[in-house]
Structures are given as C-alpha cells and as structure tokens.
Design an enzyme around this catalytic site. Structure first.
Site, PDB file in Angstrom:
ATOM      1  N   ASP A   1       0.806  -1.226   0.000  1.00  0.00           N
ATOM      2  CA  ASP A   1       0.000   0.000   0.000  1.00  0.00           C
ATOM      3  C   ASP A   1       0.844   1.283   0.000  1.00  0.00           C
ATOM      4  OD1 ASP A   1      -2.131  -1.694   0.135  1.00  0.00           O
ATOM      5  OD2 ASP A   1      -2.794  -1.109   2.136  1.00  0.00           O
TER       6      ASP A   1
ATOM      7  N   ARG B   1     -16.823  -0.496 -24.015  1.00  0.00           N
ATOM      8  CA  ARG B   1     -17.298  -0.702 -22.650  1.00  0.00           C
ATOM      9  C   ARG B   1     -16.571   0.176 -21.636  1.00  0.00           C
ATOM     10  NH1 ARG B   1     -17.347  -7.276 -22.640  1.00  0.00           N
ATOM     11  NH2 ARG B   1     -19.556  -7.517 -23.117  1.00  0.00           N
TER      12      ARG B   1
HETATM   13  O1  F6P Z   1      -1.330  -5.533   3.233  1.00  0.00           O
HETATM   14  C1  F6P Z   1      -2.164  -4.530   2.803  1.00  0.00           C
HETATM   15  C2  F6P Z   1      -3.355  -5.117   2.084  1.00  0.00           C
HETATM   16  O2  F6P Z   1      -2.930  -5.772   0.918  1.00  0.00           O
HETATM   17  C3  F6P Z   1      -4.396  -4.080   1.791  1.00  0.00           C
HETATM   18  O3  F6P Z   1      -4.171  -3.411   0.580  1.00  0.00           O
HETATM   19  C4  F6P Z   1      -5.651  -4.915   1.767  1.00  0.00           C
HETATM   20  O4  F6P Z   1      -6.770  -4.150   2.138  1.00  0.00           O
HETATM   21  C5  F6P Z   1      -5.396  -5.953   2.807  1.00  0.00           C
HETATM   22  O5  F6P Z   1      -3.995  -6.075   2.897  1.00  0.00           O
HETATM   23  C6  F6P Z   1      -6.025  -7.282   2.510  1.00  0.00           C
HETATM   24  O6  F6P Z   1      -5.813  -8.112   3.596  1.00  0.00           O
HETATM   25  P1  F6P Z   1      -6.049  -9.679   3.606  1.00  0.00           P
HETATM   26  O7  F6P Z   1      -4.927 -10.305   2.860  1.00  0.00           O
HETATM   27  O8  F6P Z   1      -6.021 -10.016   5.052  1.00  0.00           O
HETATM   28  O9  F6P Z   1      -7.362  -9.922   2.943  1.00  0.00           O
END
Ligand code: F6P
Length: 343
Positions: A127, A162
C-alpha cells in the site's frame, strides 16, 4: 549475536529479499546466528522458530511471499501478550529482533521498544502508506501488476465500447490507484483521500463516449474509495485484530451504478491478492536488499526503536513512532497530475 526476524501483516513481494540480506550481512560480516519466528507475532507468542541463516535463505531472492509465513495477530489484544513476547524472546535466546511489517506489525514493535525490547523495524506494505519512508518495497511490484492488467483491459474495452472498473488494493491510502491510474491512462481514478461523486464519474464517461470514437473508459478504484456523503450506499465489512475493516466490493457497486446511470455496458475487474503475489520487480528486490543490510547494521549499532527508511534516495533510520504515528497519504500534487487526464 542471536538475531531473530519476523514478517507480519499482509505478505508482500520482497520480504524474502530483506531476510536474505539480513542473513547474509549478519552471518558473514557480524558472525551472527539468525533465526525466524514463524507467522508474525503469532509465532512469537507460541515460541515457534526456524533457522534463518544464509543457507535457509538461498534461492529466495525472486520468490514472492515470505518463507516465515505471516499473520495479523496483535499481541496487545491477547491477555498477557506483551509479557509472553518477552518471555518467548528470552527462551529463544534472542538478543535482537528485526520486525518486518506495516503500520500494525511496526506499531507493536514500537510499543515493545518502549518497554525495553531490542527491536528494529523494516517497512513493508504494497500500500506504500507508511510514514517516514518515501517508498516501501512491494509497492512497485503491485503497481506494475495493476498496469499490466489495465493495459490488457484497454484493448478488450475498446473492442466492446465498454466501461471497465478496475478495483485495486489500498485500504486507507490510494497510492497504488494513483500510480496505476497515471501509468495505465485511467479515465478517472478514485482514491480514499478524495471522496468521489458518482454523478461526476458518470458525466466524465458520457462525455468521453459521445465523442463518437470507440473509446475505452477505465475507472481505477482504490478498494478504500468512499462516495461523498449521501450519494451512494456501500456495504461495510468485518474487522480484523487491528480494527481494520475487510474491504473489497466498492468496484462492483460503482460498476453497477455506472451502468444504471449511463446505460453503457460496464464490467468490473477486482485485482485483489494477485497484486501481492509472485516475484518482486528488480526495483523492489534492490530496495528490500538495501533495507535488510541497513536493518542488521542498525541492530549492531543498538538503534532500538528505529525503522530503516528511504529518504531522498538514501537509506536512513527514523524513530518507529514517526513511522506508525499517522498514515502517509497520496500527495495532492500527484493526484493533480492524475486528474489532468480525467475526461
Ligand atoms: O497488506 C495490505 C493489504 O494488501 C491491503 O491493501 C488490503 O486491504 C489488505 O492487505 C487485505 O488483507 P487480507 O490479505 O487479510 O485480505
């Protein structure tokens, strides 16, 4: 020294590259013995370790994921958790800990450092929302995966005239969406930092499609994007041990709204965990390696409670508190660049 490592939170391409670098410099330069705690803080609580020296890390540089496994366990949410962590470190004969993680894992490391634990942090998250560092490894890989997908979506969208909605990760910050939107030539990019107006999104699409040409519209949506108050309803998800809501689904909601409001055929692609999987880019391998080398140097300087970070192209140390205090959001100047290309 006996130095332990752990990887916590969502996995991220480049984790193995960090540990390989810690192991190499730790073993070869400092004569350290390296071990890893399995599954993040969970493995620390349970006292589960594995050897993590040069031999164990051999061949892992291009491998995504983490050989240690990961979890979102928060020891501060477990009865007696912090004491158990200290006891487990002592039982394993660990002199220092390198915690590799995002705001949650490093938030725990920060608290433990405040309680006298010898810990150094390494910033990790696709992120890219950790403060104190300009970039985290894994981000470049995630953006590249999104751009590859958007390039492919362009051609099929054009063929069918689309609208394509592409949902990308980014819980509280829209770095992945902003970069992927610019690099992928998005018609519009929706990020958590700027609540969106679905009507404005639809107007942009309508304007573009009435130009008479076969034009694909690509709407890149950060999973944490939110509508302006009172404009659209979104379902809310469950919370994890750090109190984060489980996201996913905003893209599908937006796609349905667009199709209903504009009449244009709209499809949604949710890139999801594809963005976190697979081999790290060369950039992320290099950044992760630099972080790993800097982290073991920090251990030998006794720089407890610090995190290695990238600032102005150099690897520096910042207090963990600075890194986890508040999230790094998308620079408005970058979003302005993205919006130059919004229809
Ligand atoms: O590590 C960050 C992240 O990839 C975020 O972007 C995302 O919202 C979250 O982890 C998803 O988490 P999990 O793998 O627990 O579903």
């Amino acid at each position: 020294m006996r130095v332990a490592m752990l990887t916590g939170g969502g996995d991220c391409p480049g984790l193995n590259a960090v540990m390989r670098a810690v192991a190499r410099k730790g073993e070869r330069t400092y004569g350290d013995e390296l071990v890893g705690f399995l599954d993040g803080w969970k493995g620390v609580l349970e006292g589960r370790t594995m050897p993590l020296g040069v031999e164990a890390m051999r061949g892992t540089l291009p491998r995504g994921g983490t050989v240690l496994g990961s979890s979102r366990t928060n020891p501060y949410k477990v009865d007696g958790g912090p004491d158990q962590v200290r006891a487990s470190l002592a039982d394993a004969g660990v002199d220092a800990l390198v915690a590799i993680g995002g705001e949650d894992t490093l938030g725990v490391a920060h608290k433990l450092a405040g309680e006298g634990v010898a810990v150094v942090g390494v910033p990790k998250t696709i992120d890219n929302d950790l403060s104190g560092t300009e970039l985290t490894f894994g981000f470049d890989t995630a953006v590249q995966i999104c751009v590859d997908a958007i390039d492919r979506l362009h051609t099929t969208a054009e063929s069918h005239d689309r609208v394509m909605v592409v949902e990308v990760m980014g819980r509280h910050a829209g770095h992945i969406a902003a970069w992927a939107g610019i690099a992928g030539g998005a018609t519009m990019t929706l990020i958590p930092e700027h609540p969106f107006d679905i009507e404005a999104v639809c107007e942009a699409i309508q304007h573009r499609h009435t130009e008479g040409k076969r034009l694909a519209s690509i709407i890149v949506v950060s999973e944490g994007a939110t509508p302006k108050e009172g404009t659209m309803e979104l379902a809310s998800g469950e919370l994890d041990a750090f109190g984060h809501v489980r996201l996913g689904g905003v893209g599908a909601r937006i796609a349905a709204e667009i199709e209903e409001r504009t009449g244009y055929e709209t499809r949604v692609t949710t890139l999801g965990h594809v963005q976190r999987g697979g081999t790290p880019t060369a950039f992320d391998r290099v950044l992760a390696t630099r972080f790993g080398v800097a982290a073991i140097d920090a251990v030998h300087d006794g720089a407890w409670g610090t995190m290695v970070a990238l600032q102005d192209g150099a690897i520096v140390r910042v207090p963990l508190g600075e890194a986890v205090g508040e999230l790094k959001l998308v620079d408005p100047a970058l979003y302005d660049v993205a919006s130059v290309f919004f229809e």
